[in-house]
Scaffold this motif. Structure first.
Motif, short mmCIF file in Angstrom:
data_model
loop_
_atom_site.label_atom_id
_atom_site.label_comp_id
_atom_site.label_asym_id
_atom_site.label_seq_id
_atom_site.Cartn_x
_atom_site.Cartn_y
_atom_site.Cartn_z
N THR A 127 34.29 32.59 41.64
CA THR A 127 34.29 33.77 40.79
C THR A 127 35.55 33.81 39.93
O THR A 127 35.50 34.07 38.72
N ALA A 128 36.70 33.56 40.56
CA ALA A 128 37.96 33.55 39.83
C ALA A 128 37.95 32.48 38.75
O ALA A 128 38.37 32.72 37.60
N LEU A 129 37.47 31.30 39.08
CA LEU A 129 37.42 30.19 38.13
C LEU A 129 36.49 30.52 36.96
O LEU A 129 36.85 30.31 35.79
N ASN A 130 35.32 31.05 37.25
CA ASN A 130 34.37 31.40 36.18
C ASN A 130 34.92 32.52 35.30
O ASN A 130 34.69 32.53 34.08
N THR A 131 35.63 33.47 35.90
CA THR A 131 36.23 34.56 35.12
C THR A 131 37.28 34.02 34.16
O THR A 131 37.31 34.38 32.98
N TRP A 150 38.92 45.77 36.80
CA TRP A 150 37.88 45.77 37.84
C TRP A 150 36.51 46.13 37.28
O TRP A 150 35.49 45.62 37.71
N GLY A 151 36.48 47.09 36.33
CA GLY A 151 35.22 47.69 35.92
C GLY A 151 34.38 46.88 34.97
O GLY A 151 33.23 47.25 34.69
N ASN A 152 34.92 45.78 34.45
CA ASN A 152 34.21 45.07 33.38
C ASN A 152 33.70 43.69 33.77
O ASN A 152 33.08 43.02 32.95
N VAL A 153 33.99 43.26 35.00
CA VAL A 153 33.53 41.95 35.46
C VAL A 153 32.65 42.15 36.69
O VAL A 153 33.03 42.82 37.64
N PHE A 154 31.46 41.56 36.64
CA PHE A 154 30.51 41.62 37.75
C PHE A 154 30.29 40.21 38.28
O PHE A 154 30.39 39.24 37.51
N PHE A 155 30.02 40.09 39.58
CA PHE A 155 29.91 38.75 40.17
C PHE A 155 28.77 38.66 41.15
O PHE A 155 28.31 39.66 41.72
N SER A 207 46.69 41.17 32.32
CA SER A 207 45.55 41.86 32.95
C SER A 207 44.68 40.89 33.74
O SER A 207 44.19 41.22 34.83
N LEU A 208 44.50 39.69 33.21
CA LEU A 208 43.70 38.68 33.91
C LEU A 208 44.36 38.30 35.23
O LEU A 208 43.67 38.16 36.26
N ALA A 209 45.68 38.15 35.25
CA ALA A 209 46.39 37.81 36.48
C ALA A 209 46.26 38.93 37.52
O ALA A 209 46.09 38.67 38.71
N VAL A 210 46.33 40.19 37.06
CA VAL A 210 46.15 41.32 37.98
C VAL A 210 44.74 41.28 38.57
O VAL A 210 44.54 41.49 39.78
N PHE A 214 43.72 40.95 42.52
CA PHE A 214 42.81 41.89 43.18
C PHE A 214 41.64 41.15 43.82
O PHE A 214 41.25 41.43 44.97
N LEU A 215 41.07 40.20 43.09
CA LEU A 215 39.90 39.48 43.58
C LEU A 215 40.21 38.68 44.85
O LEU A 215 39.42 38.68 45.80
N LEU A 216 41.34 38.00 44.87
CA LEU A 216 41.68 37.13 45.99
C LEU A 216 42.45 37.83 47.10
O LEU A 216 42.42 37.40 48.26
#
Length: 450
Positions: A127-131, A150-155, A207-210, A214-216
């Protein structure tokens, strides 16, 4: 669909700027900018985002026109397809694809939603890689997203596939859109409202790093001891924590914001299980990148690190849990049962031309796969749907593994003793240290010790 009433009633007929007729079926949800409906179109069911009237201004219309004119077909984005307007309703919106049910919001991980219970370390790294690759493609077109959160990416918790939604926030770099972002994801210079600071590709990198953290980690990178000392998390407190005095919870030099044992145990445990490769990138972007935005980690570096870690995932021989390991590092301790994880053989893949060939390592565990991106110097996109090779178990000898040719062309195999043989599609090459495989177009793979 939501049974609640929205601005548009079921059965309402609207017309797009292309002259197509659409019919509202029902309300799907609402947010800060407007409401989303399922609509019936000539092309089948789609989604309609309809703005609150106070936000439906000329500037937003111009942004939508620019986005629709791009006609971008990247399947990782629910891109605006056409504008819909109705003067009688004093607003407008746009049509986009429907989000399939298999995609869930990232906060579901924090909520421990049963719908994402199938997520694994492998699927989260994917998910992180695809994002990262999705936003890299967007930025390559000169477009800043401006509100990565958080609100704009779905997995998809099983595959790691992603969908980026709310793409009406995206504008061409340098254009003003009146969107600064979500406070706890915004770059510190935007939170501080520094003179001349505007949302951009550079602020997107923070923002991407944040988002990746959060994801990991299931935690915000600045929410440590300092956050627990705040009695009221109002706007002023947030601006201090995320803008005026941000301190990474694992800043090597400034330790006053470390996670507090007993209160923030999850992030302490997950940070300890994270490979050093990724820890180093987070430290750099949340220390050097805070003081100097130009030193923030770019997407290609995140991509290479996440891809390498994904290739080095190893199941624990005792409990079976997936462990993230560092390529070429020593055996880790299992995050679940605390036993030492036995590292298997690795496949050293090399491709490209010239003196500096691109090299990658793949841990040879059962079902590990070789993909097309392994044989590219600078892959545009990782595609895990069509492997060209797969590690398979010997049908009769326990513990013996081979690499099965899933491609459409024959490989050439050379054993350590110098003998050679052909490995046609569907056949398997035995995996022993020193075996070399020629995979075509100059790409090679050598089996190495642990």
């Amino acid at each position: 669909m939501n049974d609640a009433y929205g601005m548009l009633s079921a059965g309402t007929t609207l017309r797009t700027e292309r002259g197509e007729e659409i019919t509202v079926r029902g309300l799907l949800g609402s947010g800060g900018q407007g409401e989303v409906y399922e609509v019936t179109t000539a092309a089948g069911p789609q989604a309609l985002k309809w703005y609150f009237p106070q936000l439906a201004d000329a500037q937003r219309w111009r942004i939508l026109e620019t986005l629709v004119d791009r006609s971008w077909g990247d399947d990782r984005f629910l891109w605006p397809r056409t504008i819909v307007s109705d003067p009688a309703l004093n607003s407008f919106g746009y049509v986009m694809g429907l989000r399939p049910a298999r995609f869930h919001d990232l906060p579901a991980l924090l909520r421990r939603d049963p719908a994402v219970a199938g997520a694994t370390p492998r699927s989260l790294i994917t998910t992180a890689l695809n994002t990262v690759e999705a936003y890299r493609t967007l930025h390559a077109q000169g477009i800043a997203y401006r509100d990565i959160s958080w609100g704009n990416v779905f997995f998809d918790p099983l595959t790691g596939d992603v969908l980026v939604c709310d793409n009406d926030n995206a504008v061409v770099e340098g254009e003003f859109a009146g969107i600064a972002g979500t406070m706890n994801f915004m770059a510190p210079e935007l939170v501080r409202a520094e003179p001349g600071a505007q949302p951009s590709i550079q602020t997107d990198l923070h923002s991407l790093a944040v988002l990746l953290f959060f994801l990991l980690m299931n935690h915000h990178p600045f929410d440590g001891a300092e956050e627990l000392r705040i009695h009221c998390m109002d706007e002023q407190a947030q601006r201090k924590l995320y803008g005026f005095d941000p301190v990474f919870i694992y800043d090597p030099a400034r330790t006053r914001n470390r996670p507090v044992p007993g209160e923030q145990d999850t992030v302490i445990a997950t940070w300890g299980a994270l490979p050093r490769t990724l820890r180093d990138l987070f430290v750099r972007t949340f220390t050097e990148g805070l003081a100097s935005p130009a030193r923030r980690i770019v997407e290609s570096e995140w991509r290479d690190a996440l891809s390498a870690v994904r290739d080095a995932i190893v199941p624990c021989g005792t409990c079976g849990k997936q462990n993230l390991t560092d390529p070429g590092d020593t055996a880790p301790t299992c995050w679940y049962c605390s036993r030492t994880v036995d590292l298997p053989l690795r496949l050293e893949l090399s491709c490209g031309t010239g003196r500096r060939r691109t090299r990658r390592d793949l841990r040879l565990v059962q079902h590990a796969q070789v993909h097309g991106h392994h044989l590219e110097e600078d892959p545009e996109r990782h595609d895990f749907s069509d492997p060209i090779g797969e590690v398979t178990a010997h049908p009769t000898v326990a513990g013996r593994l081979g690499l099965t040719n899933r491609s459409t062309t024959a490989w050439r195999m050379r054993r350590p003793d110098g003998t050679e043989l052909e490995v046609p599609p569907g056949r398997t090459a035995a995996l022993r240290p020193g075996v070399l495989l020629e995979l075509g177009d100059g790409a090679e793979a050598v089996v190495r010790e642990r």
